[in-house]
Write an enzyme that holds these catalytic residues in place. Structure first.
Site, mmCIF file in Angstrom:
data_model
loop_
_atom_site.group_PDB
_atom_site.id
_atom_site.type_symbol
_atom_site.label_atom_id
_atom_site.label_comp_id
_atom_site.label_asym_id
_atom_site.label_seq_id
_atom_site.Cartn_x
_atom_site.Cartn_y
_atom_site.Cartn_z
ATOM 1 N N VAL A 26 4.630 -1.178 3.302
ATOM 2 C CA VAL A 26 4.486 0.234 2.942
ATOM 3 C C VAL A 26 5.324 0.534 1.694
ATOM 4 O O VAL A 26 6.540 0.342 1.680
ATOM 5 C CB VAL A 26 4.903 1.140 4.115
ATOM 6 N N LYS A 27 4.616 1.010 0.668
ATOM 7 C CA LYS A 27 5.287 1.304 -0.603
ATOM 8 C C LYS A 27 5.679 2.775 -0.625
ATOM 9 O O LYS A 27 4.866 3.656 -0.297
ATOM 10 C CB LYS A 27 4.317 0.984 -1.739
ATOM 11 N N ILE A 28 6.933 3.034 -1.034
ATOM 12 C CA ILE A 28 7.495 4.394 -0.950
ATOM 13 C C ILE A 28 8.205 4.710 -2.260
ATOM 14 O O ILE A 28 8.979 3.885 -2.765
ATOM 15 C CB ILE A 28 8.538 4.462 0.194
ATOM 16 N N ALA A 61 0.873 -1.175 0.000
ATOM 17 C CA ALA A 61 0.000 0.000 0.000
ATOM 18 C C ALA A 61 0.909 1.224 0.000
ATOM 19 O O ALA A 61 1.805 1.334 0.839
ATOM 20 C CB ALA A 61 -0.889 -0.008 1.230
#
Ligand code: E4P
Length: 230
Positions: free
Chosen positions: A82-84, A56
């Site tokens: 967590v996508k960054i 996400a």
């Protein structure tokens, strides 16, 4: 190589999940927007369905807010990664979130030097976009090979290479051969992976020949056979 599905569409995820071949899911803001549903509700539903990592993405562009978003997203479900984005601020946020034990997927990687930085920042996954590179006339699979080599040369780097922006079944085979740990695959490509005209032709012929067999009741025959042996 693990297989993730690259979509936020619940029906697609449910269908692919029923095949028993899905190890995780990746989403991005474009895929979420396409579904027209609430972000968190969608992500939570996906994470409940698939017993594996579900990426996400944060949308803030400054590290402190990215960290805040990331910490909150990670609390939504244990499967959330967590996508960054791979920016100065993104790498800073990745280091901080990794330090907090949050799993991260650093996205929008287009060159090996970026992957090295993400790995140094403790990213769980790095996502090189091979299809978008191919669109520019640059061989995306070569980038996967290069990153895999760099990571193999330094065993301190624990980041998984997640081949993204996959456009066809050949991409999947090529990234698997190149040593990618994961490929995230759109539903359409996943369905294409099943198909070969020789499979259909062979299956048709088997059925045609089988039709000439006198007793074609496999379940009945087997049940009687097994009962007789008891
Ligand atoms: C997944 O993590 C990426 O966001 C996705 O694979 C990008 O694919 P695209 O280039 O087809 O949009």
């Amino acid at each position: 190589m693990k297989i993730f599905i690259d979509t936020a569409n619940l029906a697609e995820i449910r269908e692919a999940h029923s095949w028993g071949v899905i190890d995780g899911v990746t989403t991005n803001p474009s895929l979420i927007a396409k579904e027209g549903r609430d972000f968190i509700a969608t992500i939570h539903e996906i994470a409940e369905l698939v017993n594996g990592p579900v990426s996400a993405e944060v949308v803030a562009q400054d590290a402190p807010t990215m960290i805040k978003e990331g910490l909150l997203l990670a609390k939504v479900h244990k499967n959330i990664v967590v996508k960054i984005p791979l920016t100065y601020e993104g790498i800073k946020a990745c280091s901080a979130l990794s330090g907090e034990g949050v799993r991260t997927n650093v996205t929008l990687c287009f060159q090996a030097s970026q992957a090295l930085l993400a790995a140094k920042a403790g990213a769980t996954y790095i996502s090189p976009f091979i299809g978008r590179l191919d669109d520019l006339g640059v061989d995306g699979v070569t980038l996967i090979r290069s990153i895999v080599t760099i990571f193999r040369n330094d065993t301190d780097l624990k980041t998984n290479v997640l081949a993204a922006s996959i456009r066809d079944p050949l991409h999947v085979v090529q990234v698997a051969e190149a040593g990618a740990h994961v490929a995230t695959i759109p539903f359409k490509v996943m369905k294409q992976m099943f198909l070969h005209p020789m499979t259909d032709r062979g299956n048709e012929q088997f059925l045609k020949d089988w039709a000439t067999v006198a007793d074609r009741d496999i379940i009945g025959q087997t049940t009687r056979f097994l009962e007789a042996r008891k």
